[in-house]
Design a protein around this motif. Structure first.
Motif, PDB file in Angstrom:
ATOM      1  N   UNK A 115       0.836  -1.207   0.000  1.00  0.00           N
ATOM      2  CA  UNK A 115       0.000   0.000   0.000  1.00  0.00           C
ATOM      3  C   UNK A 115       0.865   1.249   0.000  1.00  0.00           C
ATOM      4  N   UNK A 116       1.925   1.244   0.779  1.00  0.00           N
ATOM      5  CA  UNK A 116       2.798   2.409   0.869  1.00  0.00           C
ATOM      6  C   UNK A 116       3.543   2.641  -0.435  1.00  0.00           C
ATOM      7  N   UNK A 117       4.048   1.571  -1.037  1.00  0.00           N
ATOM      8  CA  UNK A 117       4.909   1.711  -2.212  1.00  0.00           C
ATOM      9  C   UNK A 117       4.136   1.840  -3.514  1.00  0.00           C
ATOM     10  N   UNK A 118       3.073   1.046  -3.664  1.00  0.00           N
ATOM     11  CA  UNK A 118       2.399   0.949  -4.961  1.00  0.00           C
ATOM     12  C   UNK A 118       1.075   1.699  -5.035  1.00  0.00           C
ATOM     13  N   UNK A 119       0.420   1.928  -3.907  1.00  0.00           N
ATOM     14  CA  UNK A 119      -0.884   2.604  -3.918  1.00  0.00           C
ATOM     15  C   UNK A 119      -0.670   4.077  -3.569  1.00  0.00           C
TER      16      UNK A 119
END
Length: 210
Positions: A115-119
């Protein structure tokens, strides 16, 4: 979810599952290879920023568009005007390289890392008052640039809500919120409601699911 947890309870459990890291360890890792590290925090409302074409100013509004994040910035004197600037064209003015609080964290769950990296995790965490750092070798770490106030109320609970987590019990959360405001339950007809001290209906009591 019928587990008796309030939002605060569920948030505390989430935070306790994260990896708490002394800031001194992060400093040593940075010192060993500073080029491997970068702060990726996005500007949020209230940040002091610098833009080459405009100088210093304070972020008054943050808007997400198809072309990226756009800031409405109140420029400092002598210009004293408001302008729109793409977020990637400004630098956040910081007093220190790392956050004020002496502990930093990384997520303990791969779903949170994704979630942090891709969203939109970096944008949301920035809005919730976290400073986020990325290392090519070690991944993401985040911290809080403050001290002397309730981190759960100011940062962690807003992050839990913005992350869209639903690990709490709506019945327990409603009861906690209503009782903290001095409301009481009263039965009216077939239903039960939360009432204030003047016997005004606030909302219907959530029924437990079995």
């Amino acid at each position: 979810m019928n587990n008796g947890l309030t939002i605060k309870d569920a948030t505390e459990r989430w935070v306790h599952e994260m990896n708490a890291i002394p800031q001194g360890m992060i400093e040593k890792l940075m010192g060993a290879d500073i080029d491997d590290w970068r702060e990726v925090t996005l500007p949020s409302v209230g940040d002091q920023v610098y833009a080459n074409s405009y100088g210093l100013g304070e972020v008054a509004e943050v808007t997400s568009t198809e072309d990226g994040v756009v800031l409405v910035v109140d420029l400092d004197v002598p210009r004293s005007e408001q302008v729109e600037i793409p977020a990637d064209e400004v630098e956040i003015e910081r007093l220190e390289l790392l956050p004020m609080w002496g502990t930093m964290w990384s997520f303990g769950d791969s779903a949170d890392d994704w979630w942090l990296e891709e969203d939109d995790g970096i944008e949301i965490m920035s809005e919730c008052g976290f400073r986020i750092y990325e290392s090519d070798e070690f991944g993401y770490f985040f911290g809080i640039d403050g001290a002397g106030y309730n981190f759960y109320e100011a940062h962690w609970i807003p992050l839990y809500k913005a992350r869209g987590l639903q690990w709490h019990d709506p019945v327990a959360e409603q009861e906690y919120q209503m009782l903290s405001k001095g409301y009481k339950k009263e039965k009216l007809g077939a239903n039960t409601y939360w009432m204030d001290k003047n016997n005004n209906v606030i909302e219907e009591v959530i029924k437990e699911e079995f």
